[in-house]
Design a protein around this motif. Sequence first.
Motif, PDB file in Angstrom:
ATOM      1  N   GLU A 114      -9.484 -15.572  14.255  1.00  0.00           N
ATOM      2  CA  GLU A 114      -9.868 -16.415  13.126  1.00  0.00           C
ATOM      3  C   GLU A 114      -8.805 -17.477  12.833  1.00  0.00           C
ATOM      4  O   GLU A 114      -9.127 -18.621  12.522  1.00  0.00           O
ATOM      5  CB  GLU A 114     -10.104 -15.546  11.888  1.00  0.00           C
ATOM      6  N   GLU A 115      -7.538 -17.082  12.945  1.00  0.00           N
ATOM      7  CA  GLU A 115      -6.464 -18.050  12.715  1.00  0.00           C
ATOM      8  C   GLU A 115      -6.499 -19.172  13.748  1.00  0.00           C
ATOM      9  O   GLU A 115      -6.367 -20.350  13.414  1.00  0.00           O
ATOM     10  CB  GLU A 115      -5.110 -17.341  12.755  1.00  0.00           C
ATOM     11  N   LEU A 116      -6.691 -18.810  15.016  1.00  0.00           N
ATOM     12  CA  LEU A 116      -6.754 -19.831  16.058  1.00  0.00           C
ATOM     13  C   LEU A 116      -7.955 -20.747  15.872  1.00  0.00           C
ATOM     14  O   LEU A 116      -7.874 -21.960  16.094  1.00  0.00           O
ATOM     15  CB  LEU A 116      -6.802 -19.164  17.433  1.00  0.00           C
ATOM     16  N   GLU A 117      -9.084 -20.176  15.479  1.00  0.00           N
ATOM     17  CA  GLU A 117     -10.265 -21.007  15.224  1.00  0.00           C
ATOM     18  C   GLU A 117     -10.016 -21.948  14.050  1.00  0.00           C
ATOM     19  O   GLU A 117     -10.447 -23.112  14.073  1.00  0.00           O
ATOM     20  CB  GLU A 117     -11.474 -20.109  14.953  1.00  0.00           C
ATOM     21  N   GLU A 118      -9.320 -21.456  13.021  1.00  0.00           N
ATOM     22  CA  GLU A 118      -9.009 -22.305  11.877  1.00  0.00           C
ATOM     23  C   GLU A 118      -8.044 -23.419  12.265  1.00  0.00           C
ATOM     24  O   GLU A 118      -8.198 -24.571  11.841  1.00  0.00           O
ATOM     25  CB  GLU A 118      -8.407 -21.447  10.756  1.00  0.00           C
ATOM     26  N   ILE A 119      -7.039 -23.096  13.093  1.00  0.00           N
ATOM     27  CA  ILE A 119      -6.114 -24.126  13.556  1.00  0.00           C
ATOM     28  C   ILE A 119      -6.854 -25.173  14.379  1.00  0.00           C
ATOM     29  O   ILE A 119      -6.649 -26.383  14.204  1.00  0.00           O
ATOM     30  CB  ILE A 119      -4.983 -23.488  14.379  1.00  0.00           C
ATOM     31  N   ALA A 120      -7.729 -24.707  15.278  1.00  0.00           N
ATOM     32  CA  ALA A 120      -8.505 -25.651  16.089  1.00  0.00           C
ATOM     33  C   ALA A 120      -9.394 -26.526  15.220  1.00  0.00           C
ATOM     34  O   ALA A 120      -9.549 -27.730  15.491  1.00  0.00           O
ATOM     35  CB  ALA A 120      -9.339 -24.890  17.118  1.00  0.00           C
ATOM     36  N   ARG A 121      -9.973 -25.942  14.185  1.00  0.00           N
ATOM     37  CA  ARG A 121     -10.820 -26.735  13.297  1.00  0.00           C
ATOM     38  C   ARG A 121     -10.010 -27.801  12.556  1.00  0.00           C
ATOM     39  O   ARG A 121     -10.437 -28.952  12.433  1.00  0.00           O
ATOM     40  CB  ARG A 121     -11.510 -25.811  12.286  1.00  0.00           C
ATOM     41  N   ARG A 122      -8.824 -27.417  12.094  1.00  0.00           N
ATOM     42  CA  ARG A 122      -7.989 -28.382  11.376  1.00  0.00           C
ATOM     43  C   ARG A 122      -7.514 -29.497  12.302  1.00  0.00           C
ATOM     44  O   ARG A 122      -7.478 -30.670  11.905  1.00  0.00           O
ATOM     45  CB  ARG A 122      -6.799 -27.669  10.749  1.00  0.00           C
ATOM     46  N   VAL A 123      -7.129 -29.125  13.519  1.00  0.00           N
ATOM     47  CA  VAL A 123      -6.703 -30.146  14.481  1.00  0.00           C
ATOM     48  C   VAL A 123      -7.845 -31.106  14.785  1.00  0.00           C
ATOM     49  O   VAL A 123      -7.662 -32.326  14.853  1.00  0.00           O
ATOM     50  CB  VAL A 123      -6.187 -29.474  15.771  1.00  0.00           C
TER      51      VAL A 123
END
Length: 487
Positions: A134-143
């Motif tokens: 979930e954290e990686l998906e959130e980082i990817a979404r923010r990027v």
Amino acid sequence: MAGDSRFPDVDTDISERNEETEIVVNVGGVRQVFYGDNLNQYPETRLAELINCLSGGYDSIFSLCDDYDPGKREFYFDRDPDAFKCIIDVYYFGEIHMKKGICPICFKNEMEFWKVDLKFLDDCCKTHLSEKKEELEEIARRVQLILDDLGVDASESRWKRCQKYIWKFLEKPESSYPARVIAVLSFLFILISSVVMCVGTIPDMQVTDAEGNRVEHPTLDSIETACIGWFTMEYVLRLIASPNKLHFALSFMNIVDVLAILPFYVSLTLTHLGAKLMELSNVQQAVQALRIMRIARIFKLARHSSGLQTLTYALKRSFKELGLLLMYLAVGIFVFSALGYTMEQSHPETLFKSIPQSFWWAIITMTTVGYGDIYPKTTLGKLNAAISFLCGVIAIALPIHPIINNFVRYYNKQRVLETAAKHELELMELNSAEGKAASSKSEFEGLVREGKEGPFHSSRLKVSHSDTFIHLLSEDKHYRTRLQSCK
């Protein structure tokens, strides 16, 4: 590799049972000895396949490992030894526990390499893995959001580009200095409108109208109108620029915005048109009821405060603790109100007329408010009040610590995700700049070899650099970032 003279012939004696086969595995310098009876419990794993690969020649061997020593019958793997020590537990205990300090995503990749199913991973470790995903998906979404803001699609129409600019201008104060100014102005308008609403209730700040009723001062009405005008313009522009109108309209914060401005227009309509349809007194009562809804605009502050947003999410994650708090208080209120009513009946001037009335006393006592309008007069009643007070303090204090932990954890997590997203962008910019410099250097060397050095202001050598240059990411040459590596 099958005909490589550096290796002697592989032992093809298959008469020995697999259960008695012994193999040596060297993972990152750590040697482990395994027996076939253990490995064959899970024949689909990579280690179990090593037992039968010796009869298939070197092609079969090197398809499973990085290197092989036929003299020692030792298989070499260039993998993480710490993760391997955890994974081999499946052959002895039937489950896998991930040690602290190992990246859950990297551990998942190691399990996939050793062909061990994720179902053997313990539930507690699966939780860490899902959280990291979930954290990686959130980082990817923010990027991706930042890249979308920085990038300009030439195929978009002028209206689409204008919508995107307005949306970024009103919704993302960090995008530019004018956007930050607009966010500060919006914040000030919210504060001013809230102060005007409060000041307008002071009798000295009111005036008398033609009918002899006390109304707000005209100056305060003018300020209120200006604030409503700003809120209306801001909402309409955001609605027009929104990429998803339905999602925008159903968002909680946007519903709050509508509730903040709607009472003004409804009151204005009732004041001018309602008198013709109903009695004047009914119109005034309706207007006063609607004006109370102006308190909703104070919730607009949450749009400009990350702390309030974090508190909201922390409370959402603390529903279980809040439910326990309410349950403790409900049980205590019922018990102590019934005891208080029973113990106070012997006093001739008792204030406890009924158990429902005693609920109010129990509430203000257990929450340590104590208005003093209802209080016990007997000795047993006072003892009951003291016990209810102590129980109330304990009941309120117990769930507070988990709620604070949820708040701190969520707040720190948001800061980490924001920092990680910025770090990913920096890595992407650095890789893009290196690729650009390498291509420019090779192009310049080609010109030198061709005898076309020319002046440096040649159009073929013009290269512009920028601290926020991201467009190279769309070129054919891509570079792996830390985020892509973890995935």
